[in-house]
Motif scaffolding. Structure first.
Motif, PDB file in Angstrom:
ATOM      1  N   THR A 156       0.842  -1.191   0.000  1.00  0.00           N
ATOM      2  CA  THR A 156       0.000   0.000   0.000  1.00  0.00           C
ATOM      3  C   THR A 156       0.883   1.250   0.000  1.00  0.00           C
ATOM      4  OG1 THR A 156      -1.598  -1.212   1.355  1.00  0.00           O
ATOM      5  CG2 THR A 156      -1.886   1.174   1.186  1.00  0.00           C
ATOM      6  N   PRO A 157       0.951   1.955  -1.133  1.00  0.00           N
ATOM      7  CA  PRO A 157       1.772   3.165  -1.165  1.00  0.00           C
ATOM      8  C   PRO A 157       1.080   4.329  -0.461  1.00  0.00           C
ATOM      9  CG  PRO A 157       0.731   2.825  -3.287  1.00  0.00           C
ATOM     10  CD  PRO A 157       0.360   1.643  -2.425  1.00  0.00           C
ATOM     11  N   VAL A 158       1.889   5.217   0.092  1.00  0.00           N
ATOM     12  CA  VAL A 158       1.400   6.466   0.668  1.00  0.00           C
ATOM     13  C   VAL A 158       1.646   7.530  -0.391  1.00  0.00           C
ATOM     14  CG1 VAL A 158       1.696   8.152   2.508  1.00  0.00           C
ATOM     15  CG2 VAL A 158       1.950   5.704   3.001  1.00  0.00           C
ATOM     16  N   GLU A 159       0.608   8.235  -0.787  1.00  0.00           N
ATOM     17  CA  GLU A 159       0.730   9.214  -1.869  1.00  0.00           C
ATOM     18  C   GLU A 159       1.791  10.260  -1.539  1.00  0.00           C
ATOM     19  OE1 GLU A 159      -1.987  12.346  -4.429  1.00  0.00           O
ATOM     20  OE2 GLU A 159      -2.955  10.869  -3.154  1.00  0.00           O
ATOM     21  N   PRO A 160       2.781  10.423  -2.428  1.00  0.00           N
ATOM     22  CA  PRO A 160       3.826  11.412  -2.179  1.00  0.00           C
ATOM     23  C   PRO A 160       3.272  12.836  -2.218  1.00  0.00           C
ATOM     24  CG  PRO A 160       4.334  10.079  -4.134  1.00  0.00           C
ATOM     25  CD  PRO A 160       2.976   9.703  -3.665  1.00  0.00           C
TER      26      PRO A 160
END
Length: 84
Positions: free
Chosen positions: A2-6
């Motif tokens: 699950t990426p964290v939005e940059p």
């Protein structure tokens, strides 16, 4: 994963669920094994006070990033299957 939005940075923090990858206990182990098995280098989240995360720098060429993402997917699928 699950990426964290940059927020305008050239990197992204990605969370992995240790319950889905049961053979990998820490983010440091995730990083070490990913490098050893797939020749993909990322930074462990523990460096940033974020356990069960890793950091990807995405300033490289798109082709290289696409290959690295494919390798990460293969790594995760392989280790998920080990725990099933």
């Amino acid at each position: 994963l699950t990426p964290v939005e940059p927020q305008g940075a050239m990197y992204v923090m990605v969370h992995y669920d240790p319950a889905v990858l049961p053979g990998i206990r820490t983010d440091a182990e995730f990083v070490e094994r990913l490098l050893a098995e797939e020749a993909v280098f990322v930074l462990p989240g523990a460096c940033f006070g974020a356990p069960h995360f890793f950091r990807i720098v995405f300033s490289g060429p798109r082709e290289k990033l696409a290959d690295a993402f494919d390798r990460m997917e293969a790594f995760c699928m392989r280790h998920r299957e080990e725990g099933v």
